[in-house]
Scaffold this active site. Structure first.
Site, PDB file in Angstrom:
ATOM      1  N   GLY A 192       0.811  -1.221   0.000  1.00 52.64           N
ATOM      2  CA  GLY A 192       0.000   0.000   0.000  1.00 52.64           C
ATOM      3  C   GLY A 192       0.836   1.260   0.000  1.00 52.64           C
ATOM      4  O   GLY A 192       0.290   2.376  -0.038  1.00 52.64           O
ATOM      5  N   ALA A 193       2.125   1.125   0.012  1.00 54.40           N
ATOM      6  CA  ALA A 193       2.983   2.322   0.025  1.00 54.40           C
ATOM      7  C   ALA A 193       2.955   3.034  -1.318  1.00 54.40           C
ATOM      8  O   ALA A 193       3.233   4.233  -1.405  1.00 54.40           O
ATOM      9  CB  ALA A 193       4.413   1.948   0.390  1.00 54.40           C
ATOM     10  N   GLY A 194       2.659   2.312  -2.385  1.00 57.12           N
ATOM     11  CA  GLY A 194       2.555   2.950  -3.699  1.00 57.12           C
ATOM     12  C   GLY A 194       3.584   2.459  -4.692  1.00 57.12           C
ATOM     13  O   GLY A 194       3.827   3.129  -5.712  1.00 57.12           O
ATOM     14  N   LYS A 195       4.160   1.330  -4.463  1.00 61.91           N
ATOM     15  CA  LYS A 195       5.181   0.813  -5.384  1.00 61.91           C
ATOM     16  C   LYS A 195       4.593   0.584  -6.771  1.00 61.91           C
ATOM     17  O   LYS A 195       5.156   1.038  -7.781  1.00 61.91           O
ATOM     18  CB  LYS A 195       5.757  -0.515  -4.838  1.00 61.91           C
ATOM     19  CG  LYS A 195       6.377  -0.412  -3.459  1.00 61.91           C
ATOM     20  CD  LYS A 195       6.912  -1.736  -2.994  1.00 61.91           C
ATOM     21  CE  LYS A 195       5.845  -2.788  -2.818  1.00 61.91           C
ATOM     22  NZ  LYS A 195       4.938  -2.541  -1.683  1.00 61.91           N
ATOM     23  N   SER A 196       3.505  -0.132  -6.794  1.00 63.02           N
ATOM     24  CA  SER A 196       2.911  -0.456  -8.095  1.00 63.02           C
ATOM     25  C   SER A 196       2.490   0.804  -8.829  1.00 63.02           C
ATOM     26  O   SER A 196       2.702   0.930 -10.050  1.00 63.02           O
ATOM     27  CB  SER A 196       1.697  -1.371  -7.897  1.00 63.02           C
ATOM     28  OG  SER A 196       2.065  -2.501  -7.172  1.00 63.02           O
ATOM     29  N   THR A 197       1.916   1.722  -8.093  1.00 58.39           N
ATOM     30  CA  THR A 197       1.459   2.962  -8.715  1.00 58.39           C
ATOM     31  C   THR A 197       2.625   3.697  -9.363  1.00 58.39           C
ATOM     32  O   THR A 197       2.542   4.162 -10.512  1.00 58.39           O
ATOM     33  CB  THR A 197       0.789   3.852  -7.644  1.00 58.39           C
ATOM     34  OG1 THR A 197      -0.213   3.105  -6.982  1.00 58.39           O
ATOM     35  CG2 THR A 197       0.183   5.096  -8.275  1.00 58.39           C
ATOM     36  N   ARG A 250      -3.164 -20.170 -16.858  1.00 65.70           N
ATOM     37  CA  ARG A 250      -4.586 -19.874 -17.024  1.00 65.70           C
ATOM     38  C   ARG A 250      -4.898 -19.707 -18.500  1.00 65.70           C
ATOM     39  O   ARG A 250      -3.981 -19.520 -19.323  1.00 65.70           O
ATOM     40  CB  ARG A 250      -4.932 -18.614 -16.237  1.00 65.70           C
ATOM     41  CG  ARG A 250      -4.860 -18.875 -14.746  1.00 65.70           C
ATOM     42  CD  ARG A 250      -4.834 -17.620 -13.954  1.00 65.70           C
ATOM     43  NE  ARG A 250      -4.645 -17.920 -12.527  1.00 65.70           N
ATOM     44  CZ  ARG A 250      -4.160 -17.064 -11.665  1.00 65.70           C
ATOM     45  NH1 ARG A 250      -3.809 -15.855 -12.062  1.00 65.70           N
ATOM     46  NH2 ARG A 250      -4.027 -17.409 -10.419  1.00 65.70           N
ATOM     47  N   ARG A 252      -8.287   1.132  -1.565  1.00 64.24           N
ATOM     48  CA  ARG A 252      -7.984   0.283  -2.719  1.00 64.24           C
ATOM     49  C   ARG A 252      -9.013  -0.841  -2.869  1.00 64.24           C
ATOM     50  O   ARG A 252      -9.187  -1.387  -3.951  1.00 64.24           O
ATOM     51  CB  ARG A 252      -6.568  -0.310  -2.558  1.00 64.24           C
ATOM     52  CG  ARG A 252      -6.011  -0.903  -3.819  1.00 64.24           C
ATOM     53  CD  ARG A 252      -4.543  -1.224  -3.692  1.00 64.24           C
ATOM     54  NE  ARG A 252      -4.293  -2.394  -2.837  1.00 64.24           N
ATOM     55  CZ  ARG A 252      -3.081  -2.890  -2.611  1.00 64.24           C
ATOM     56  NH1 ARG A 252      -2.013  -2.316  -3.178  1.00 64.24           N
ATOM     57  NH2 ARG A 252      -2.924  -3.928  -1.840  1.00 64.24           N
ATOM     58  N   ARG A 264      -1.560  -7.022   6.661  1.00 67.51           N
ATOM     59  CA  ARG A 264      -0.683  -6.116   5.903  1.00 67.51           C
ATOM     60  C   ARG A 264      -0.203  -4.956   6.772  1.00 67.51           C
ATOM     61  O   ARG A 264       0.954  -4.532   6.684  1.00 67.51           O
ATOM     62  CB  ARG A 264      -1.442  -5.571   4.682  1.00 67.51           C
ATOM     63  CG  ARG A 264      -1.550  -6.565   3.553  1.00 67.51           C
ATOM     64  CD  ARG A 264      -2.560  -6.138   2.501  1.00 67.51           C
ATOM     65  NE  ARG A 264      -2.866  -7.257   1.620  1.00 67.51           N
ATOM     66  CZ  ARG A 264      -2.291  -7.464   0.442  1.00 67.51           C
ATOM     67  NH1 ARG A 264      -1.399  -6.621   0.002  1.00 67.51           N
ATOM     68  NH2 ARG A 264      -2.613  -8.508  -0.296  1.00 67.51           N
ATOM     69  N   ASN A 299       6.434   8.393   0.201  1.00 68.85           N
ATOM     70  CA  ASN A 299       5.400   8.656  -0.813  1.00 68.85           C
ATOM     71  C   ASN A 299       4.209   9.358  -0.171  1.00 68.85           C
ATOM     72  O   ASN A 299       3.123   8.803  -0.026  1.00 68.85           O
ATOM     73  CB  ASN A 299       4.964   7.325  -1.464  1.00 68.85           C
ATOM     74  CG  ASN A 299       3.908   7.526  -2.522  1.00 68.85           C
ATOM     75  OD1 ASN A 299       3.753   8.630  -3.058  1.00 68.85           O
ATOM     76  ND2 ASN A 299       3.175   6.469  -2.849  1.00 68.85           N
ATOM     77  N   ASP A 300       4.458  10.610   0.199  1.00 70.41           N
ATOM     78  CA  ASP A 300       3.328  11.389   0.723  1.00 70.41           C
ATOM     79  C   ASP A 300       2.623  12.115  -0.423  1.00 70.41           C
ATOM     80  O   ASP A 300       1.409  12.224  -0.445  1.00 70.41           O
ATOM     81  CB  ASP A 300       3.797  12.376   1.790  1.00 70.41           C
ATOM     82  CG  ASP A 300       5.019  13.148   1.352  1.00 70.41           C
ATOM     83  OD1 ASP A 300       5.560  12.860   0.257  1.00 70.41           O
ATOM     84  OD2 ASP A 300       5.474  14.034   2.092  1.00 70.41           O
TER      85      ASP A 300
END
Ligand SMILES: Nc1ncnc2c1ncn2[C@@H]1O[C@H](COP(=O)(O)OP(=O)(O)OP(=O)(O)O)[C@@H](O)[C@H]1O
Length: 681
Positions: free
Chosen positions: A462-467, A492, A625, A636, A659-660
């Site tokens: 949730g820190a924002g890595k993916s974003t 799949r 999210r 988490r 990541n503010d």
């Protein structure tokens, strides 16, 4: 007090100082003399009054089996002209604590009439004893009156329980008396008695006194001056010995030896030990200095990366062979001083020219684990950003297996899998992962890998890595690449080996291992839309069998692996090499445990941590999210707390981005990755 029993020699406070030794000697001899019960004690007499040998003897200790006389008979003849003689009990000036309870103390005193309690061996000649003026062996030859005129009339507290020593005025004569203790006849006697005493004193002064401390034979009249000197010496001795004694008493032997050990480590082998406070302070200063130097070196190397031209990268790989030779010159020297216990590890590193000077300060690093706790740095952290760092790690790891290296081992133990491994997503993965061998054997990654350094991106869920990475990929698709993970799960519909559902590669690691406790493996196998899995459906995978993957793990082909919901996942070094071979920066999104594992390898990435501004904001983001159940959310958050704590430790990450604000965080990340991207041809 039972004189038959041994005296309490182990209790320093029990013995009067500074005159403890003579008193002890006499009493000990007295006790020893107890074997001879046939010789009676002589009668006590008023202090200062000459004793006659013709007086009746009586036994002050009827049940006792020792006598003062026998004590002196046992002493044998004195050297030179002094014959053996009987010794009157009245000459024994006992300290109250040495006085037997059944002894009539009224006429005895520790101190003689002049207030000095020193013992003086009896030395009057035979004729004097026969003249009925038996001399006290402990009477000083001179009175204090003439010796301490400047202090007469003053009162001194010597800390004695019975009272204070004072110089009093009595009939025109100044006398010293020990109030409460002294039974000096002079101090209270009549003028006639004093006259009688003065006669005796003439004889006292005529004696050849012997110093009770050093046993020197003095001339008559010298005793007082001599005693004065002895007492001064004793006082000085006590003053100088006091701190040492105190130090000794308050420390246990263990802590003392520890202190010495630290002291010796802190100094050079030849330098004398310094006070422990100073040493500790110096050690701490050294610690701070080494830490600052390490940060400085890291910054310098990041700066060098920035300045490095594309062809330098090639040169770097071309120099591998000579560097390897130089690395072999690195020696770990265990120094043990012959003189005593100095033990310090010295790293002599000749890894590269640029390191020779900057690593010199590492020489001061001894094993300070006991002092400062577990080490927070390894050699990896000292030189983290260049190729030689990998070699250092390799050798350190190697040395830890052969030669115990507490710093390295402790560092690894700090990061080791004490408990179940967990993902950055907060889930604990199957316990089976803990038993898996290391994924990389620290062997030939460095020599086989070439291309830009990988980037490890870590941080709480949730820190924002993916974003951040999605945005980066969108803008710089040709710069970054993602390794293709291996998995043992079935492909799949629509998935092919090495090719996901769409062309956008996703991150590895945290997003890979999200929902162990939320969904069963059956759910995972059958679902395409579980939380987070929706974010990973576009990820490429190499599909493999469990046997093949385990074989690769055993061979050290994987830099990380985990088992999740009955399926194995992992990142092979070959996958990273593939990205590097394309001259792309390989991004690895791993949790803090993944960071730990990669640090055990030779991958030598840049470690970047993305952190939320606070736990509250992190929780809000995760809730917003809408990918988590309450249970997984709590997990988490708990994992995030640990992650955030570990991330604060110096040396774990090269860069920490808070990541503010998404824009600002993105710019920071881009700046850092730009430095790496400059190395790309
Ligand atoms: N600076 C920011 N300000 C506000 N919201 C943010 C910021 N950065 C990320 N977010 C939001 O926070 C949520 C979590 O971000 P993201 O999924 O990128 O985290 P993550 O670190 O990748 O988590 P995980 O490891 O679980 O994948 C997302 O909904 C994202 O839009």
């Amino acid at each position: 007090m039972d004189l038959h029993r041994p005296f309490k020699m182990d209790s320093p406070s029990y013995l009067p100082a500074p005159l403890a030794s003579p008193a002890l000697m006499v009493l000990a001899s007295t006790a020893e003399a107890g074997r001879d019960a046939s010789v009676p004690c002589q009668a006590p007499r008023p202090f200062g009054v000459p004793a006659s040998m013709e007086k009746d003897l009586h036994l002050p200790f009827p049940s006792a089996s020792y006598t003062f006389t026998s004590m002196y008979q046992r002493q044998g003849p004195m050297s030179g002209t002094f014959p053996s003689r009987d010794f009157p009990a009245s000459l024994l000036h006992l300290h109250p604590q040495f006085t037997p309870p059944n002894l009539d103390c009224s006429t005895l005193s520790m101190l003689n009439h002049s207030g000095v309690g020193a013992f003086r061996p009896f030395s009057s000649p035979q004729e004097e004893r026969e003249s009925a003026v038996y001399q006290s062996a402990f009477t000083p030859a001179k009175r204090l009156k003439s010796c301490f005129p400047e202090v007469e009339g003053k009162e001194f507290d010597f800390g004695s329980p019975g009272g204070s020593l004072k110089a009093g005025e009595d009939s025109g004569r100044k006398l010293f008396s020990m109030s409460g203790l002294l039974s000096d006849g002079e101090a209270s006697s009549s003028p006639e008695e004093r006259k009688e005493h003065s006669k005796v004193k003439g004889l006292y002064d005529a004696q050849a006194p012997v110093c009770p401390v050093c046993q020197a034979i003095l001339r008559p009249g010298e005793l007082q001056d001599h005693m004065e000197q002895e007492l001064t010496k004793l006082a000085q001795l006590q003053i100088s010995a006091a701190p040492v004694q105190h130090d000794h008493l308050i420390r246990t032997p263990k802590s003392l030896s520890l202190s010495l050990h630290i002291k010796r480590e802190g100094g050079s082998p030849t330098s004398p030990p310094r006070p422990s406070e100073d040493t500790h302070s110096d050690r701490y200063q050294t610690f701070l200095r080494v830490r600052a130097n390490r940060h400085t070196r890291l910054n310098v190397r990041i700066g060098k990366l920035k300045r490095r031209k594309p062809e330098d990268g090639q040169e770097g790989s071309a120099e591998l062979a000579p560097l390897e030779d130089e690395w072999n010159e690195r020696r770990r020297i265990q120094m043990t001083s012959i003189v005593g216990g100095f033990k310090g590890a010295v790293l002599v590193s000749t890894t590269s020219k640029e390191c020779r000077d900057s690593d010199a300060d590492l020489d001061v690093d001894g094993d300070d684990t006991l002092e400062y706790g577990r080490a927070q740095y390894t050699e990896t952290d000292v030189i983290p950003c260049s190729g030689e760092s990998s070699k250092e790690t390799a050798v350190s790891s190697g040395s830890s297996s052969t030669l115990p290296d507490s710093r390295v081992n402790l560092e690894f133990s700090k990061w080791s899998n004490d408990g179940d491994p967990s993902t950055s997503s907060g889930e604990k993965v199957d316990g089976s992962i803990a038993g898996l061998p290391k994924t990389c054997k620290n062997t030939d990654i460095e020599t086989t890998m070439s291309g830009p350094r990988p980037v490890v991106l870590s941080g709480p869920s949730g820190a924002g890595k993916s974003t951040l990475m999605k945005r980066l990929m969108k803008e710089h698709e040709d710069v970054f690449g993602f390794s293709v993970s291996h998995t043992t799960r079935n492909p799949r519909p629509g998935e092919e080996d090495g090719k996901g559902l769409n062309k956008l590669p996703m991150l590895l690691g945290a997003t890979l291992l999200p929902v162990a406790d939320v969904f069963s493996s059956e759910d995972l196998e059958n679902s395409f839309s579980c939380p987070n899995e929706s974010e990973t459906t576009d990820k490429d995978y190499h599909f493999t069998t469990r046997e093949a993957m385990q074989e690769g793990i055993d061979k050290g082909d994987f830099i990380e692996n985990a088992e999740f919901s009955g399926n194995m996942y992992g990142t092979s070094k070959a996958a990273i090499e593939d990205v590097q071979a394309q001259n792309l920066i390989c991004i690895l999104d791993v949790d803090i445990q993944g960071v730990k594992r990669i640090k055990e390898t030779d991958l030598n990435p840049i470690y970047i941590s993305i952190q939320p501004p606070s736990m509250e904001i992190l929780e809000k983001r995760l809730r917003d999210r809408q990918t988590e159940t309450e249970e997984s959310l709590q997990k988490r958050l708990e994992a995030a707390r640990i992650d955030m704590e570990l991330s604060k430790e110096p040396g774990v990450f090269d860069v920490v981005i808070i990541n503010d604000d998404l824009e600002r965080a993105y710019e920071e990340l881009k700046d850092i990755l730009n430095e790496v991207s400059e190395t790309i041809k």
